[in-house]
Design a protein around this motif. Sequence first.
Motif, PDB file in Angstrom:
ATOM      1  N   THR A 262       0.844  -1.195   0.000  1.00 14.79           N
ATOM      2  CA  THR A 262       0.000   0.000   0.000  1.00 14.79           C
ATOM      3  C   THR A 262       0.879   1.244   0.000  1.00 14.79           C
ATOM      4  O   THR A 262       2.068   1.187   0.293  1.00 14.79           O
ATOM      5  CB  THR A 262      -0.911   0.019   1.240  1.00 14.79           C
ATOM      6  N   ARG A 263       0.273   2.374  -0.308  1.00 13.83           N
ATOM      7  CA  ARG A 263       1.003   3.645  -0.268  1.00 13.83           C
ATOM      8  C   ARG A 263       0.023   4.778  -0.012  1.00 13.83           C
ATOM      9  O   ARG A 263      -1.189   4.647  -0.229  1.00 13.83           O
ATOM     10  CB  ARG A 263       1.743   3.892  -1.584  1.00 13.83           C
ATOM     11  N   LEU A 264       0.548   5.911   0.426  1.00 10.53           N
ATOM     12  CA  LEU A 264      -0.266   7.114   0.540  1.00 10.53           C
ATOM     13  C   LEU A 264      -0.539   7.680  -0.847  1.00 10.53           C
ATOM     14  O   LEU A 264       0.249   7.494  -1.773  1.00 10.53           O
ATOM     15  CB  LEU A 264       0.440   8.162   1.396  1.00 10.53           C
ATOM     16  N   SER A 265      -1.647   8.380  -0.984  1.00  8.37           N
ATOM     17  CA  SER A 265      -1.978   9.044  -2.245  1.00  8.37           C
ATOM     18  C   SER A 265      -2.410  10.474  -1.946  1.00  8.37           C
ATOM     19  O   SER A 265      -2.619  10.852  -0.794  1.00  8.37           O
ATOM     20  CB  SER A 265      -3.077   8.286  -2.997  1.00  8.37           C
ATOM     21  N   THR A 266      -2.534  11.267  -2.998  1.00  3.23           N
ATOM     22  CA  THR A 266      -2.820  12.691  -2.787  1.00  3.23           C
ATOM     23  C   THR A 266      -4.267  12.951  -2.423  1.00  3.23           C
ATOM     24  O   THR A 266      -4.573  13.928  -1.742  1.00  3.23           O
ATOM     25  CB  THR A 266      -2.474  13.492  -4.053  1.00  3.23           C
ATOM     26  N   SER A 267      -5.192  12.091  -2.869  1.00  2.39           N
ATOM     27  CA  SER A 267      -6.603  12.354  -2.612  1.00  2.39           C
ATOM     28  C   SER A 267      -7.418  11.095  -2.835  1.00  2.39           C
ATOM     29  O   SER A 267      -6.911  10.092  -3.335  1.00  2.39           O
ATOM     30  CB  SER A 267      -7.124  13.471  -3.529  1.00  2.39           C
ATOM     31  N   ILE A 268      -8.695  11.173  -2.463  1.00  2.00           N
ATOM     32  CA  ILE A 268      -9.663  10.114  -2.749  1.00  2.00           C
ATOM     33  C   ILE A 268     -10.605  10.649  -3.820  1.00  2.00           C
ATOM     34  O   ILE A 268     -11.308  11.647  -3.597  1.00  2.00           O
ATOM     35  CB  ILE A 268     -10.451   9.720  -1.495  1.00  2.00           C
ATOM     36  N   ALA A 269     -10.625   9.996  -4.964  1.00  2.00           N
ATOM     37  CA  ALA A 269     -11.477  10.442  -6.068  1.00  2.00           C
ATOM     38  C   ALA A 269     -12.771   9.628  -6.084  1.00  2.00           C
ATOM     39  O   ALA A 269     -12.788   8.445  -5.742  1.00  2.00           O
ATOM     40  CB  ALA A 269     -10.760  10.297  -7.398  1.00  2.00           C
ATOM     41  N   VAL A 270     -13.872  10.282  -6.471  1.00  2.00           N
ATOM     42  CA  VAL A 270     -15.152   9.620  -6.702  1.00  2.00           C
ATOM     43  C   VAL A 270     -15.612  10.005  -8.097  1.00  2.00           C
ATOM     44  O   VAL A 270     -15.783  11.193  -8.398  1.00  2.00           O
ATOM     45  CB  VAL A 270     -16.208  10.021  -5.651  1.00  2.00           C
ATOM     46  N   SER A 271     -15.799   9.008  -8.948  1.00  2.00           N
ATOM     47  CA  SER A 271     -16.208   9.233 -10.332  1.00  2.00           C
ATOM     48  C   SER A 271     -17.566   8.591 -10.567  1.00  2.00           C
ATOM     49  O   SER A 271     -17.742   7.398 -10.308  1.00  2.00           O
ATOM     50  CB  SER A 271     -15.171   8.638 -11.291  1.00  2.00           C
ATOM     51  N   VAL A 272     -18.516   9.377 -11.052  1.00  2.00           N
ATOM     52  CA  VAL A 272     -19.878   8.909 -11.304  1.00  2.00           C
ATOM     53  C   VAL A 272     -20.071   8.704 -12.802  1.00  2.00           C
ATOM     54  O   VAL A 272     -19.717   9.564 -13.612  1.00  2.00           O
ATOM     55  CB  VAL A 272     -20.911   9.915 -10.776  1.00  2.00           C
ATOM     56  N   SER A 273     -20.630   7.548 -13.175  1.00  2.00           N
ATOM     57  CA  SER A 273     -20.932   7.243 -14.574  1.00  2.00           C
ATOM     58  C   SER A 273     -22.425   7.405 -14.819  1.00  2.00           C
ATOM     59  O   SER A 273     -23.244   6.878 -14.063  1.00  2.00           O
ATOM     60  CB  SER A 273     -20.508   5.815 -14.909  1.00  2.00           C
ATOM     61  N   ASP A 274     -22.794   8.120 -15.877  1.00  2.00           N
ATOM     62  CA  ASP A 274     -24.213   8.237 -16.240  1.00  2.00           C
ATOM     63  C   ASP A 274     -24.590   7.226 -17.316  1.00  2.00           C
ATOM     64  O   ASP A 274     -25.712   7.242 -17.831  1.00  2.00           O
ATOM     65  CB  ASP A 274     -24.538   9.659 -16.695  1.00  2.00           C
ATOM     66  N   LEU A 275     -23.664   6.316 -17.664  1.00  2.00           N
ATOM     67  CA  LEU A 275     -23.928   5.311 -18.682  1.00  2.00           C
ATOM     68  C   LEU A 275     -24.198   3.933 -18.087  1.00  2.00           C
ATOM     69  O   LEU A 275     -24.587   3.017 -18.804  1.00  2.00           O
ATOM     70  CB  LEU A 275     -22.738   5.212 -19.640  1.00  2.00           C
ATOM     71  N   ASP A 276     -23.943   3.789 -16.777  1.00  2.00           N
ATOM     72  CA  ASP A 276     -24.104   2.495 -16.111  1.00  2.00           C
ATOM     73  C   ASP A 276     -25.135   2.612 -14.998  1.00  2.00           C
ATOM     74  O   ASP A 276     -25.194   3.638 -14.293  1.00  2.00           O
ATOM     75  CB  ASP A 276     -22.778   2.022 -15.517  1.00  2.00           C
ATOM     76  N   VAL A 277     -25.908   1.557 -14.810  1.00  2.00           N
ATOM     77  CA  VAL A 277     -26.945   1.526 -13.774  1.00  2.00           C
ATOM     78  C   VAL A 277     -26.735   0.275 -12.928  1.00  2.00           C
ATOM     79  O   VAL A 277     -26.536  -0.827 -13.463  1.00  2.00           O
ATOM     80  CB  VAL A 277     -28.357   1.508 -14.390  1.00  2.00           C
ATOM     81  N   ALA A 278     -26.763   0.421 -11.617  1.00  2.00           N
ATOM     82  CA  ALA A 278     -26.594  -0.720 -10.721  1.00  2.00           C
ATOM     83  C   ALA A 278     -27.810  -1.631 -10.821  1.00  2.00           C
ATOM     84  O   ALA A 278     -28.951  -1.153 -10.738  1.00  2.00           O
ATOM     85  CB  ALA A 278     -26.418  -0.238  -9.286  1.00  2.00           C
ATOM     86  N   PRO A 279     -27.625  -2.943 -10.985  1.00  2.14           N
ATOM     87  CA  PRO A 279     -28.765  -3.848 -11.108  1.00  2.14           C
ATOM     88  C   PRO A 279     -29.556  -3.982  -9.812  1.00  2.14           C
ATOM     89  O   PRO A 279     -30.765  -4.239  -9.838  1.00  2.14           O
ATOM     90  CB  PRO A 279     -28.133  -5.175 -11.517  1.00  2.14           C
ATOM     91  N   ILE A 280     -28.901  -3.820  -8.689  1.00  2.00           N
ATOM     92  CA  ILE A 280     -29.582  -3.903  -7.388  1.00  2.00           C
ATOM     93  C   ILE A 280     -29.071  -2.785  -6.493  1.00  2.00           C
ATOM     94  O   ILE A 280     -27.860  -2.571  -6.390  1.00  2.00           O
ATOM     95  CB  ILE A 280     -29.316  -5.256  -6.691  1.00  2.00           C
ATOM     96  N   SER A 281     -29.985  -2.080  -5.855  1.00  2.00           N
ATOM     97  CA  SER A 281     -29.646  -1.124  -4.808  1.00  2.00           C
ATOM     98  C   SER A 281     -30.211  -1.635  -3.492  1.00  2.00           C
ATOM     99  O   SER A 281     -31.319  -2.171  -3.456  1.00  2.00           O
ATOM    100  CB  SER A 281     -30.226   0.265  -5.108  1.00  2.00           C
ATOM    101  N   ILE A 282     -29.436  -1.473  -2.422  1.00  2.00           N
ATOM    102  CA  ILE A 282     -29.850  -1.927  -1.102  1.00  2.00           C
ATOM    103  C   ILE A 282     -29.873  -0.721  -0.176  1.00  2.00           C
ATOM    104  O   ILE A 282     -28.915   0.057  -0.139  1.00  2.00           O
ATOM    105  CB  ILE A 282     -28.865  -2.971  -0.546  1.00  2.00           C
TER     106      ILE A 282
END
Length: 356
Positions: A262-282
Amino acid sequence: SLLPEPTEQSLGGVLAIPFAATHRFPSDTTDTRYAFKANKGDALWIEIVSQRAGEPTDPRVRLQRIEVLESGDSKFHDIANADDAQAFSDGAMNLRTTDPTINFAAPATGDYQLLVRDLDIGSSLRPNQSYTVEVRPAKPGFDLLAYRVFPNKDVNQTRCFGTNLFRGGVEMIRVFVNRREGFNGPVFLTCEGLPDGTSATETVIAAGQTQTQIAIVADEDASASTNSIRIVGRSEDGSLRTEASAATIQWAKGGGRDFVRTRLSTSIAVSVSDLDVAPISIAPGANAALETKPATSIKLPFKLTRREGGTSPCTIRARDLPAGVTAADLTIAADKSEGEMELKIQKAAKPGSYSL
């Protein structure tokens, strides 16, 4: 080494608090002595920094109170011995150090001494390794480390893992807390800077726990975007506030390598796709916090949203349960969308706020 050059500060006499000095370990297991005065009730933090600065060392520190007898001789009373300061892990991210620390409240006014030695004196090491010893008033606080978890319960399957949050989907961020200098309370976590159309509820790492997970959820109509987020922790009274450092998995286990790197990184990225849909949400069937008491049980309702491709049975398992609380897995059949998980709270369970 990341340590400064050793100082010429004398090891004899009585040192005034606060003090910090860098020296080299002897080539054998001889103790190096530091004497200081403290008043009854003084809350002091004693720390050795060596392995964390890149030195191949395993320091140990011994704290003693010095009693001067009528004969003029000294009698030494052991107060504390410290070796490794921290050792907690989820199997992939290992937060360990061989550097010792002592959180110390002086039982009486008088003279004290530290005895410092290196337990690792293998012949392959350099003749002398450096260390810094520090004694100062304690400043209670905590540090946080966050990383994106690979979605598999088997730690041996851990891999480097990026972000691609589907509409209606969820990504998990695991957060560790390292409490220090006398801070033992819960830490409440929030996410800042989330992309539009995503959310994360406040989560708590309870007293006595070292980690939890934050669920970042995307709405059904979330737009495509990528943001660097911040995870911020605060104490229960709000007097302490710390931003989590980011980390990532660098290497998976492989041929000839039986550990995850493992290593440290500069940030935590969150990327949202508008082309994919989760088959199940809980989602929990009730958004409000549940409240109960020891020696009882409570039902936690769940509701599934099924979309194209989401026709399989779904098994829900609780993690990060507090001590004294158990819960069996909940399986929701392929033709069902709701179910309840029973949490059993034992009589010995400690009251408090918990996230799971």
